[in-house]
Scaffold this motif. Sequence first.
Motif, PDB file in Angstrom:
ATOM      1  N   VAL A 383     -19.892  20.001  11.060  1.00  0.00           N
ATOM      2  CA  VAL A 383     -18.450  20.180  10.908  1.00  0.00           C
ATOM      3  C   VAL A 383     -17.932  20.935  12.126  1.00  0.00           C
ATOM      4  O   VAL A 383     -18.499  21.960  12.519  1.00  0.00           O
ATOM      5  N   ARG A 384     -16.850  20.427  12.712  1.00  0.00           N
ATOM      6  CA  ARG A 384     -16.172  21.150  13.785  1.00  0.00           C
ATOM      7  C   ARG A 384     -14.817  21.607  13.278  1.00  0.00           C
ATOM      8  O   ARG A 384     -14.035  20.793  12.757  1.00  0.00           O
ATOM      9  N   LEU A 385     -14.524  22.882  13.400  1.00  0.00           N
ATOM     10  CA  LEU A 385     -13.215  23.409  13.032  1.00  0.00           C
ATOM     11  C   LEU A 385     -12.286  23.255  14.223  1.00  0.00           C
ATOM     12  O   LEU A 385     -12.600  23.698  15.334  1.00  0.00           O
ATOM     13  N   MET A 386     -11.135  22.621  13.980  1.00  0.00           N
ATOM     14  CA  MET A 386     -10.205  22.314  15.062  1.00  0.00           C
ATOM     15  C   MET A 386      -8.861  22.981  14.788  1.00  0.00           C
ATOM     16  O   MET A 386      -8.406  23.057  13.653  1.00  0.00           O
ATOM     17  N   ARG A 387      -8.250  23.458  15.873  1.00  0.00           N
ATOM     18  CA  ARG A 387      -6.894  23.985  15.787  1.00  0.00           C
ATOM     19  C   ARG A 387      -6.137  23.491  17.013  1.00  0.00           C
ATOM     20  O   ARG A 387      -6.483  23.836  18.141  1.00  0.00           O
ATOM     21  N   GLY A 389      -6.192  20.578  18.255  1.00  0.00           N
ATOM     22  CA  GLY A 389      -7.041  19.708  19.058  1.00  0.00           C
ATOM     23  C   GLY A 389      -8.170  20.411  19.775  1.00  0.00           C
ATOM     24  O   GLY A 389      -8.931  19.776  20.517  1.00  0.00           O
ATOM     25  N   THR A 390      -8.306  21.719  19.560  1.00  0.00           N
ATOM     26  CA  THR A 390      -9.354  22.488  20.227  1.00  0.00           C
ATOM     27  C   THR A 390     -10.303  23.061  19.191  1.00  0.00           C
ATOM     28  O   THR A 390      -9.873  23.589  18.158  1.00  0.00           O
ATOM     29  N   GLU A 391     -11.604  22.984  19.481  1.00  0.00           N
ATOM     30  CA  GLU A 391     -12.578  23.543  18.563  1.00  0.00           C
ATOM     31  C   GLU A 391     -12.475  25.062  18.581  1.00  0.00           C
ATOM     32  O   GLU A 391     -12.304  25.682  19.627  1.00  0.00           O
ATOM     33  N   ARG A 423     -14.834  12.369   4.673  1.00  0.00           N
ATOM     34  CA  ARG A 423     -15.647  11.458   5.491  1.00  0.00           C
ATOM     35  C   ARG A 423     -17.001  11.270   4.815  1.00  0.00           C
ATOM     36  O   ARG A 423     -17.416  12.077   3.993  1.00  0.00           O
ATOM     37  N   PRO A 428     -20.132  12.930  11.384  1.00  0.00           N
ATOM     38  CA  PRO A 428     -19.564  14.222  11.792  1.00  0.00           C
ATOM     39  C   PRO A 428     -18.125  14.357  11.303  1.00  0.00           C
ATOM     40  O   PRO A 428     -17.407  13.365  11.154  1.00  0.00           O
ATOM     41  N   ASP A 430     -14.421  16.462  11.777  1.00  0.00           N
ATOM     42  CA  ASP A 430     -13.508  17.395  12.425  1.00  0.00           C
ATOM     43  C   ASP A 430     -12.528  17.901  11.378  1.00  0.00           C
ATOM     44  O   ASP A 430     -11.808  17.113  10.763  1.00  0.00           O
ATOM     45  N   ASP A 432      -9.290  19.870  10.555  1.00  0.00           N
ATOM     46  CA  ASP A 432      -8.042  20.323  11.170  1.00  0.00           C
ATOM     47  C   ASP A 432      -7.466  21.468  10.351  1.00  0.00           C
ATOM     48  O   ASP A 432      -6.879  21.259   9.288  1.00  0.00           O
TER      49      ASP A 432
END
Length: 579
Positions: A383-387, A389-391, A423, A428, A430, A432
Amino acid sequence: MRDQIERLVETAIERCRADGRLPSGKGPLPAVTVEVPRQRSNGDFATNVAMLLAGYLKQSLPPGSKPPAPRAIAEMLAREIPVGGLVARVEVAGPGFLNFFVSDDAWREVFRRVLREGPRYGEARIGRGMRVQVEFVSANPTGPLHVGAARNAAVGDALASLLAFAGYDVAREYYINDYGNQMELLGRSVFVRYAERFGRELPFPEEGYHGEYIRDLAADIARTDGDRHLSRPEAEVVAEFTERAMTRLLAGIKEDLEAFGVRFDVWFSERSLYQPDGGASRVDRAIAALRAAGHLYEQDGALFFRSTAFGDDKDRVVIRSDGRPTYFASDIAYTKDKYDRGFERLLYVWGADHHGYVARMKAVAQALGRSPDSYRVTIIQLVRLMRGGTEVKMSKRAGEYTTLRELLDEVGRDAARFFLLMRRADAPLDFDLELAKAQSTENPVYYVQYAHARIASVLRQAAERGVPLPDPERTDLGVLREADELELARLLAAFPQLVESSARSEEPHHLTFYLQDLAGRFHGYYNRSRILDDDPAVAAARLVLVQAVQVVLRTALGLLGVRAPERMTREPEAAATPA
């Protein structure tokens, strides 16, 4: 509804065979499978059974026999399908497809069925009471749960709920890795930080645990106990600190999971596998069972499991040459213990770094006399935490990762669970953060929950106006003629099949797609139609409809562990259309 059409086709086949129009071949007939066509012009349901029957007859009839062509079989079956109740018409298409068009009255009847069955609508029986254990999260009690574990928890919990709804006897279990080297590393890491509080510098373990939470644990011990542990034997102190740290960290894990809406039936200690039980430990008994079955051998002083005999790429060490058991020994004993407890299927939710363990553990299942299919693994990707559009990394106290608690503090339980389930588990994700917090229709979970709350608002307005809730069985639903109304019926009718197919594939994420589709269709209908119409007959029918939609929204959200609110704290703009 799909089941009803399958039975109609099966009956048609029986009739055609009974009077000789359809020859009888050898062996079992091909199964009748009815699907939803991609194009609505091909009907509401379709089957290719005529083509399957043609192939079956070609192979099973005596040489020289000429079976009917697929299209001829389809036309024969179509004449046996009763038209006028469930089915409005049947068409034969292409080389032999049977396309079924469901009557509008049958679609409207779905609303009654949903309200008749209530929260049980959509339940499946495919599990037939099979005992299934779902083991998930199972993170080492050496630190707070991170975001990857949060996804594991969301998937495992939703999967368990889905399987229970599909008729399985499900138990949720957390495996506590409280035995072995990593636990000593935890205690030693705390001890080093404790010693630092009193000016004593000790070498930090090479693979020790970092993060502010270790310093916090050490500070708490120093505050309550002072420096008295510095004069005690180090091994004794490390053992005590291990227990104290593990107890506190495990309590924190339980609190975080509780806040996330996840509860376990069993918390299983790895350490218990090594404790004597009737003279021998469960590890000893598992090794003895595999040895007796010829699946173990000795080489260079070590004991190996012959996992290559079951398709693994190499044999695996169970006992090292110095006599110490490997982690694999625990895994073998734990697996045997689960089967001994009567579970017929074992489901695991593992992180991506455990992918290589699947083959060896399926080999263990086979060595224990079980089908490899009884040992099933869902792999969770990162899991990537995005804010914007930036991790991002939100961690303040845990070190290199973001914790489950930090995620809950930022976005809340419902958004966290829904987004983590949007998902496939093996893809993977993302996440938001800004979208998850948005109180707008752009936020998927808000959009779905708002549909439920909107219906609750309609029902409150009806009560305020003195409009009684209608009896679905006595309400004339024939006034529901709009395309949106019939499409909502189709979506509700699809829910039971969605539950069944998602349970079979062990993929709860399909429910998030369904909920967004259903919520979108309802919001569109609400904005174009007046529910509490001036015509009492229309208002009554539409109240039946919206209550049925609300039931399915609530049930599907519940399977995901997401709440179905009666009110939203803030309604999105342009959402004030009167009921």
